[in-house]
Design an enzyme around this catalytic site. Structure first.
Site, PDB file in Angstrom:
ATOM      1  N   GLU A 161     -51.066 -34.850  21.810  1.00 50.48           N
ATOM      2  CA  GLU A 161     -50.700 -36.257  21.685  1.00 50.48           C
ATOM      3  C   GLU A 161     -49.186 -36.359  21.708  1.00 50.48           C
ATOM      4  O   GLU A 161     -48.507 -35.483  21.180  1.00 50.48           O
ATOM      5  CB  GLU A 161     -51.198 -36.869  20.367  1.00 50.48           C
ATOM      6  CG  GLU A 161     -52.665 -37.178  20.327  1.00 50.48           C
ATOM      7  CD  GLU A 161     -53.456 -36.047  19.705  1.00 50.48           C
ATOM      8  OE1 GLU A 161     -52.822 -35.145  19.117  1.00 50.48           O
ATOM      9  OE2 GLU A 161     -54.689 -36.035  19.806  1.00 50.48           O
TER      10      GLU A 161
ATOM     11  N   ASN B  25     -41.815 -41.547  23.684  1.00 48.56           N
ATOM     12  CA  ASN B  25     -41.136 -40.257  23.884  1.00 48.56           C
ATOM     13  C   ASN B  25     -41.139 -39.904  25.367  1.00 48.56           C
ATOM     14  O   ASN B  25     -41.845 -39.015  25.836  1.00 48.56           O
ATOM     15  CB  ASN B  25     -41.805 -39.165  23.047  1.00 48.56           C
ATOM     16  CG  ASN B  25     -40.947 -37.909  22.941  1.00 48.56           C
ATOM     17  OD1 ASN B  25     -40.012 -37.721  23.725  1.00 48.56           O
ATOM     18  ND2 ASN B  25     -41.265 -37.056  21.983  1.00 48.56           N
TER      19      ASN B  25
ATOM     20  N   VAL C 227     -37.462 -28.132  20.312  1.00 48.68           N
ATOM     21  CA  VAL C 227     -36.323 -27.302  20.697  1.00 48.68           C
ATOM     22  C   VAL C 227     -35.096 -27.836  19.966  1.00 48.68           C
ATOM     23  O   VAL C 227     -34.897 -29.061  19.866  1.00 48.68           O
ATOM     24  CB  VAL C 227     -36.123 -27.339  22.233  1.00 48.68           C
ATOM     25  CG1 VAL C 227     -34.840 -26.615  22.637  1.00 48.68           C
ATOM     26  CG2 VAL C 227     -37.337 -26.727  22.945  1.00 48.68           C
TER      27      VAL C 227
ATOM     28  N   TYR D  12     -44.254 -32.976  30.038  1.00 51.96           N
ATOM     29  CA  TYR D  12     -45.675 -32.647  30.168  1.00 51.96           C
ATOM     30  C   TYR D  12     -46.202 -33.020  31.560  1.00 51.96           C
ATOM     31  O   TYR D  12     -46.966 -32.259  32.169  1.00 51.96           O
ATOM     32  CB  TYR D  12     -46.495 -33.353  29.084  1.00 51.96           C
ATOM     33  CG  TYR D  12     -46.083 -32.986  27.672  1.00 51.96           C
ATOM     34  CD1 TYR D  12     -45.831 -31.669  27.309  1.00 51.96           C
ATOM     35  CD2 TYR D  12     -45.945 -33.960  26.684  1.00 51.96           C
ATOM     36  CE1 TYR D  12     -45.449 -31.336  26.021  1.00 51.96           C
ATOM     37  CE2 TYR D  12     -45.576 -33.638  25.396  1.00 51.96           C
ATOM     38  CZ  TYR D  12     -45.325 -32.322  25.070  1.00 51.96           C
ATOM     39  OH  TYR D  12     -44.944 -31.990  23.791  1.00 51.96           O
TER      40      TYR D  12
HETATM   41  C1  LIG Z   1     -39.276 -32.549  24.448  1.00 52.05           C
HETATM   42  C2  LIG Z   1     -38.557 -31.213  24.255  1.00 52.05           C
HETATM   43  C3  LIG Z   1     -39.497 -30.238  23.515  1.00 52.05           C
HETATM   44  C4  LIG Z   1     -38.178 -30.642  25.625  1.00 52.05           C
HETATM   45  O1  LIG Z   1     -37.552 -29.393  25.414  1.00 52.05           O
HETATM   46  P1  LIG Z   1     -36.478 -28.825  26.450  1.00 52.05           P
HETATM   47  O2  LIG Z   1     -36.291 -27.387  26.143  1.00 52.05           O
HETATM   48  O3  LIG Z   1     -35.281 -29.686  26.420  1.00 52.05           O
HETATM   49  O4  LIG Z   1     -37.236 -29.035  27.845  1.00 52.05           O
HETATM   50  P2  LIG Z   1     -36.966 -28.174  29.138  1.00 52.05           P
HETATM   51  O5  LIG Z   1     -35.505 -27.848  29.239  1.00 52.05           O
HETATM   52  O6  LIG Z   1     -37.937 -27.045  29.166  1.00 52.05           O
HETATM   53  O7  LIG Z   1     -37.289 -29.223  30.270  1.00 52.05           O
HETATM   54  C5  LIG Z   1     -38.556 -29.255  30.852  1.00 52.05           C
HETATM   55  C6  LIG Z   1     -38.778 -30.661  31.387  1.00 52.05           C
HETATM   56  O8  LIG Z   1     -38.457 -31.628  30.383  1.00 52.05           O
HETATM   57  C7  LIG Z   1     -37.878 -32.772  30.977  1.00 52.05           C
HETATM   58  N1  LIG Z   1     -36.516 -32.926  30.499  1.00 52.05           N
HETATM   59  C8  LIG Z   1     -35.707 -31.977  29.999  1.00 52.05           C
HETATM   60  N2  LIG Z   1     -34.533 -32.507  29.660  1.00 52.05           N
HETATM   61  C9  LIG Z   1     -34.616 -33.819  29.946  1.00 52.05           C
HETATM   62  C10 LIG Z   1     -33.734 -34.916  29.807  1.00 52.05           C
HETATM   63  N3  LIG Z   1     -32.487 -34.764  29.307  1.00 52.05           N
HETATM   64  N4  LIG Z   1     -34.149 -36.150  30.174  1.00 52.05           N
HETATM   65  C11 LIG Z   1     -35.388 -36.318  30.680  1.00 52.05           C
HETATM   66  N5  LIG Z   1     -36.268 -35.313  30.851  1.00 52.05           N
HETATM   67  C12 LIG Z   1     -35.885 -34.089  30.477  1.00 52.05           C
HETATM   68  C13 LIG Z   1     -37.874 -32.561  32.414  1.00 52.05           C
HETATM   69  O9  LIG Z   1     -39.075 -33.144  32.925  1.00 52.05           O
HETATM   70  C14 LIG Z   1     -37.933 -31.056  32.570  1.00 52.05           C
HETATM   71  O10 LIG Z   1     -38.599 -30.773  33.749  1.00 52.05           O
HETATM   72  P3  LIG Z   1     -37.921 -29.770  34.837  1.00 52.05           P
HETATM   73  O11 LIG Z   1     -37.812 -28.441  34.144  1.00 52.05           O
HETATM   74  O12 LIG Z   1     -38.917 -29.763  35.951  1.00 52.05           O
HETATM   75  O13 LIG Z   1     -36.596 -30.379  35.187  1.00 52.05           O
HETATM   76  C15 LIG Z   1     -37.229 -31.377  23.458  1.00 52.05           C
HETATM   77  O14 LIG Z   1     -36.491 -32.417  24.062  1.00 52.05           O
HETATM   78  C16 LIG Z   1     -37.454 -31.693  22.007  1.00 52.05           C
HETATM   79  O15 LIG Z   1     -37.528 -30.785  21.174  1.00 52.05           O
HETATM   80  N6  LIG Z   1     -37.524 -32.994  21.681  1.00 52.05           N
HETATM   81  C17 LIG Z   1     -37.726 -33.424  20.293  1.00 52.05           C
HETATM   82  C18 LIG Z   1     -39.093 -33.036  19.789  1.00 52.05           C
HETATM   83  C19 LIG Z   1     -40.186 -33.629  20.658  1.00 52.05           C
HETATM   84  O16 LIG Z   1     -40.150 -34.780  21.051  1.00 52.05           O
HETATM   85  N7  LIG Z   1     -41.208 -32.788  20.918  1.00 52.05           N
HETATM   86  C20 LIG Z   1     -42.377 -33.207  21.671  1.00 52.05           C
HETATM   87  C21 LIG Z   1     -43.338 -33.877  20.772  1.00 52.05           C
HETATM   88  S1  LIG Z   1     -44.816 -34.345  21.635  1.00 52.05           S
END
Ligand SMILES: CC(C)(COP(=O)(O)OP(=O)(O)OC[C@H]1O[C@@H](n2cnc3c(N)ncnc32)[C@H](O)[C@@H]1OP(=O)(O)O)[C@@H](O)C(=O)NCCC(=O)NCCS
Length: 163
Positions: free
Chosen positions: A112, A117, A80, A124
């Site tokens: 994975e 992270n 994202v 997840y």
């Molecule tokens: C990991 C990632 C995909 C999450 O995307 P996102 O759109 O921010 O996530 P969401 O808003 O849908 O959040 C869903 C869950 O993520 C976690 N989360 C979201 N923001 C968070 C934060 N700032 N700190 C900790 N956990 C967080 C929470 O568990 C949340 O659960 P909830 O909806 O029950 O509160 C995003 O941070 C990202 O693109 N990170 C970099 C790329 C990456 O690491 N991808 C995964 C590779 S395996």
């Protein structure tokens, strides 16, 4: 590639195509220390991997790529854009992926994730994935080192008729 997946996009979701790769790479390079290359995306599209964008016109908010097996799906990348995180976009993309899995007859979703992270692991876990194993030295890391991957799995219910 299953015909069903082509027919069942979620809201704001469309298939990633080659002209989208530049916008995708901008996000990829912004969110990962060790990003996929342009070639990785191009090869994934050429190989027919499931590749979807969350986008409004040409503005890309997020994307995911997954490899479909006989009765399982492997999530390879979900990302994202930095300014759009924490708004439920990843969760929404996982919802779509799970729906597509069920419609394609996939009963298990695998992925994975880097051990470090925590944010992705939290996403997840809260989504229902279980940590089922570890892959030693799976990812490149700083200073020429390697980092372990955590292997996670989500069991999906069998598709209900007409769902
Ligand atoms: C990991 C990632 C995909 C999450 O995307 P996102 O759109 O921010 O996530 P969401 O808003 O849908 O959040 C869903 C869950 O993520 C976690 N989360 C979201 N923001 C968070 C934060 N700032 N700190 C900790 N956990 C967080 C929470 O568990 C949340 O659960 P909830 O909806 O029950 O509160 C995003 O941070 C990202 O693109 N990170 C970099 C790329 C990456 O690491 N991808 C995964 C590779 S395996």
């Amino acid at each position: 590639m299953s015909a069903c997946l082509a027919e069942c996009p979620g809201p704001g979701l469309r298939r990633m195509q080659v002209p989208d790769v530049e916008a995708v790479l901008a996000i990829e390079n912004a969110v990962y220390e060790f990003p996929w290359s342009r070639g990785n995306f191009i090869d994934s599209l050429a190989a027919g991997y499931e590749a979807w964008l969350l986008a409004e016109g040409t503005t890309v908010t997020g994307y995911f790529l997954a490899l479909q097996g006989v009765d399982e799906m492997h999530l390879l990348n979900i990302s994202v854009a930095p300014g759009q995180q924490g708004r439920g976009h990843a969760r929404a993309m996982l919802d779509v992926l799970c729906r597509l899995c069920r419609q394609a007859g996939c009963l298990q979703l695998w992925l994975e994730v880097r051990q470090s992270n925590e944010r992705a692991r939290a996403l997840y876990r809260r989504y229902g994935f279980t940590e089922v194993g570890q892959r030693r030295a799976y990812y490149p890391a700083a200073n020429g080192l390697r980092e372990d991957a955590v292997l996670m799995s989500l069991q999906l219910p069998a598709q209900e008729v007409g769902a």
